[in-house]
Design a protein around this motif. Structure first.
Motif, PDB file in Angstrom:
ATOM      1  N   VAL A 285     -20.379-112.635 -99.261  1.00 28.11           N
ATOM      2  CA  VAL A 285     -19.125-113.230 -98.798  1.00 28.11           C
ATOM      3  C   VAL A 285     -18.416-112.297 -97.811  1.00 28.11           C
ATOM      4  N   ALA A 286     -18.429-111.006 -98.088  1.00 23.27           N
ATOM      5  CA  ALA A 286     -17.819-110.054 -97.162  1.00 23.27           C
ATOM      6  C   ALA A 286     -18.535-110.065 -95.814  1.00 23.27           C
ATOM      7  N   ALA A 287     -19.856-110.110 -95.845  1.00 16.18           N
ATOM      8  CA  ALA A 287     -20.637-110.133 -94.596  1.00 16.18           C
ATOM      9  C   ALA A 287     -20.375-111.406 -93.808  1.00 16.18           C
ATOM     10  N   MET A 288     -20.181-112.519 -94.500  1.00 16.42           N
ATOM     11  CA  MET A 288     -19.828-113.767 -93.830  1.00 16.42           C
ATOM     12  C   MET A 288     -18.528-113.592 -93.044  1.00 16.42           C
ATOM     13  N   HIS A 289     -17.516-112.980 -93.672  1.00 21.79           N
ATOM     14  CA  HIS A 289     -16.235-112.768 -92.997  1.00 21.79           C
ATOM     15  C   HIS A 289     -16.370-111.761 -91.855  1.00 21.79           C
ATOM     16  N   MET A 290     -17.134-110.703 -92.076  1.00 21.90           N
ATOM     17  CA  MET A 290     -17.319-109.688 -91.038  1.00 21.90           C
ATOM     18  C   MET A 290     -18.045-110.277 -89.829  1.00 21.90           C
ATOM     19  N   LEU A 291     -19.103-111.031 -90.087  1.00 23.20           N
ATOM     20  CA  LEU A 291     -19.859-111.632 -88.992  1.00 23.20           C
ATOM     21  C   LEU A 291     -19.023-112.672 -88.259  1.00 23.20           C
ATOM     22  N   SER A 292     -18.221-113.426 -88.978  1.00 25.71           N
ATOM     23  CA  SER A 292     -17.339-114.404 -88.334  1.00 25.71           C
ATOM     24  C   SER A 292     -16.394-113.712 -87.350  1.00 25.71           C
ATOM     25  N   ALA A 293     -15.877-112.547 -87.747  1.00 26.34           N
ATOM     26  CA  ALA A 293     -14.991-111.791 -86.863  1.00 26.34           C
ATOM     27  C   ALA A 293     -15.740-111.267 -85.643  1.00 26.34           C
ATOM     28  N   LEU A 294     -16.966-110.812 -85.843  1.00 29.73           N
ATOM     29  CA  LEU A 294     -17.759-110.289 -84.725  1.00 29.73           C
ATOM     30  C   LEU A 294     -18.099-111.376 -83.703  1.00 29.73           C
ATOM     31  N   LEU A 295     -18.377-112.587 -84.202  1.00 31.37           N
ATOM     32  CA  LEU A 295     -18.793-113.676 -83.321  1.00 31.37           C
ATOM     33  C   LEU A 295     -17.617-114.456 -82.750  1.00 31.37           C
ATOM     34  N   GLY A 296     -16.440-114.328 -83.391  1.00 30.29           N
ATOM     35  CA  GLY A 296     -15.300-115.118 -82.958  1.00 30.29           C
ATOM     36  C   GLY A 296     -15.407-116.568 -83.377  1.00 30.29           C
ATOM     37  N   ARG A 297     -16.175-116.844 -84.442  1.00 30.06           N
ATOM     38  CA  ARG A 297     -16.346-118.198 -84.971  1.00 30.06           C
ATOM     39  C   ARG A 297     -16.773-118.077 -86.414  1.00 30.06           C
ATOM     40  N   LYS A 298     -16.471-119.061 -87.209  1.00 29.00           N
ATOM     41  CA  LYS A 298     -16.766-118.999 -88.633  1.00 29.00           C
ATOM     42  C   LYS A 298     -18.215-119.407 -88.916  1.00 29.00           C
ATOM     43  N   VAL A 299     -18.841-118.648 -89.807  1.00 32.19           N
ATOM     44  CA  VAL A 299     -20.200-118.968 -90.247  1.00 32.19           C
ATOM     45  C   VAL A 299     -20.172-119.223 -91.748  1.00 32.19           C
ATOM     46  N   GLY A 300     -21.260-119.807 -92.264  1.00 38.27           N
ATOM     47  CA  GLY A 300     -21.347-120.121 -93.677  1.00 38.27           C
ATOM     48  C   GLY A 300     -21.817-118.935 -94.504  1.00 38.27           C
ATOM     49  N   PRO A 301     -21.741-119.048 -95.844  1.00 39.26           N
ATOM     50  CA  PRO A 301     -22.050-117.913 -96.716  1.00 39.26           C
ATOM     51  C   PRO A 301     -23.513-117.479 -96.698  1.00 39.26           C
ATOM     52  N   SER A 302     -24.443-118.409 -96.515  1.00 41.34           N
ATOM     53  CA  SER A 302     -25.854-118.006 -96.482  1.00 41.34           C
ATOM     54  C   SER A 302     -26.152-117.156 -95.252  1.00 41.34           C
ATOM     55  N   THR A 303     -25.394-117.362 -94.170  1.00 44.89           N
ATOM     56  CA  THR A 303     -25.547-116.515 -92.991  1.00 44.89           C
ATOM     57  C   THR A 303     -25.050-115.107 -93.287  1.00 44.89           C
ATOM     58  N   GLY A 304     -24.027-114.989 -94.145  1.00 45.78           N
ATOM     59  CA  GLY A 304     -23.587-113.667 -94.592  1.00 45.78           C
ATOM     60  C   GLY A 304     -24.678-112.945 -95.346  1.00 45.78           C
ATOM     61  N   THR A 305     -25.393-113.649 -96.212  1.00 46.96           N
ATOM     62  CA  THR A 305     -26.520-113.053 -96.928  1.00 46.96           C
ATOM     63  C   THR A 305     -27.589-112.585 -95.944  1.00 46.96           C
ATOM     64  N   ASN A 306     -27.883-113.408 -94.944  1.00 48.66           N
ATOM     65  CA  ASN A 306     -28.847-113.016 -93.914  1.00 48.66           C
ATOM     66  C   ASN A 306     -28.403-111.741 -93.189  1.00 48.66           C
TER      67      ASN A 306
END
Length: 367
Positions: A285-306
């Motif tokens: 879940v933390a990675a999902m939020h971090m990646l969303s900030a890096l990309l400037g768009r929201k991603v889903g939780p499985s993308t955070g796991t990836n």
């Protein structure tokens, strides 16, 4: 002029010919739909601390499919497989067991063919996915626990005289893994002009296991020097199965929607996976939020796991002095999870404080 008797009627009006005509139309509709859709984008993920060491990260954005997720590919393959096997005919009710995204995509194709569709899903499936399934004219049937979806779907199919699509069994065989513009072939074609065109690692979570099977077979078939890593969320059985080979194992089930399973699925082929990484829920879940900030768009939780898996193999490459690329999937958009994984209060109540995990991931990205 004498009239023809029923026995001498045109072959075009015979039941078999009518069935073939419907099948031809159905296959053509699916293929036409595919041709109207461009391939999904490959997004470079700029992480200067890793790039300075010759390590580049990429995400293939599967959220741009018409139904918004990686499962659009699977649904198309499953429908074609069932049609060409003679399992689905005009009027057949389609039933599927799903955590949500596959059901959304299958509902889309069922509507395309004018077929009734029933999605069997856990009761805690995101409301956005439920609404999307309903938008396509399908019906949702809920169970209390993820482990109940299989038998419930099978029973509903039997009672309705329909067809249980069974993604968990057929995902690994419905897709042409040798090529035919499958996800693996598309990845390698899009990487052609990058600094490291042949990825050192492809990182992909497993729900059915079909995507990791397709990629694993393709890299062996093409003799690519690429390894496949599956990051497995907390509560999933796949990591233990990969270690032991014991297909009778079970687990509580994943709380990261879309990946991880409580039982070993037939489509998860452990011999095609080079590495498993167990990922705690807070990290996903933390990675999902971090990646969303890096990309400037929201991603889903499985993308955070990836993303956790990508960072793990990238840092191992850095420590060993190895250069190369790491490629993974942006599975679906975060807008499907606004009231849940992207809501701070919901996350706190369901997972706890993700602050320490966010800090750890930030240090890995910048160090």
């Amino acid at each position: 002029m004498p009239q023809s008797s029923p026995a001498s009627s045109s072959p075009l009006s015979s039941p078999a010919s009518s069935c073939n005509a419907w099948l031809d139309t159905a296959v053509r509709r699916i293929e036409a739909d595919y041709q109207r859709s461009a391939d999904t984008h490959l997004i470079p993920l700029p992480l200067p601390a890793l790039a300075a060491h010759g390590i580049d990260l990429y995400l293939k954005d599967e959220s741009t499919h018409p139904t918004g997720s990686l499962k659009h590919r699977l649904a198309r393959s499953l429908f074609l497989y069932a049609l060409c096997n003679g399992w689905v005919r005009e009027g057949t009710t389609i039933v599927e067991a799903s955590s949500g995204s596959t059901a959304v995509s299958e509902a889309y194709f069922a509507r395309l063919l004018g077929l009734p569709f029933i999605a069997v899903m856990p009761r805690n499936t995101s409301p956005e996915k439920v609404a999307q399934i309903a938008f396509y004219g399908a019906r949702c049937h809920f169970v209390d626990h993820a482990a109940q979806v299989y038998e419930e779907a099978r029973t509903l199919a039997e009672h309705s005289g329909g067809h249980y699509m069974d993604q968990f069994t057929y995902a690994e065989r419905a897709t042409d893994w040798r090529g035919n513009n499958n996800i693996a072939e598309s990845m390698f074609q899009q990487m052609t002009h990058e600094r490291h065109p042949v990825p050192a690692w492809i990182v992909v979570g497993a729900g059915t296991g079909g995507t990791s099977a397709t990629i694993g077979r393709y890299v062996r078939f093409r003799c690519h020097d690429t390894q496949v890593c599956v990051p497995d969320p907390e509560g999933s059985v796949f990591s233990a199965y990969h270690r032991t080979g014991d297909a009778s194992l079970t687990a509580p089930g994943s709380r990261i929607e879309g990946i991880g399973r409580p039982r070993v699925e037939p489509s998860f082929v452990r011999t095609l996976v080079d590495r498993m990484i167990e990922v705690p829920n807070l990290d996903s879940v933390a990675a999902m939020h971090m990646l969303s900030a890096l990309l400037g768009r929201k991603v889903g939780p499985s993308t955070g796991t990836n993303f956790i898996g990508m960072l793990a193999v990238a840092h191992e490459m850095r420590e060993s002095g190895r250069q190369g690329s790491v490629l993974s999937l942006l599975c679906d958009a975060g807008e499907r999870y606004l009231p849940s994984y992207h809501d701070a209060d919901w996350v706190r109540q369901n997972f706890g404080d993700i602050g320490p995990a966010m800090q750890r991931i930030h240090e890995r990205i910048t160090a």
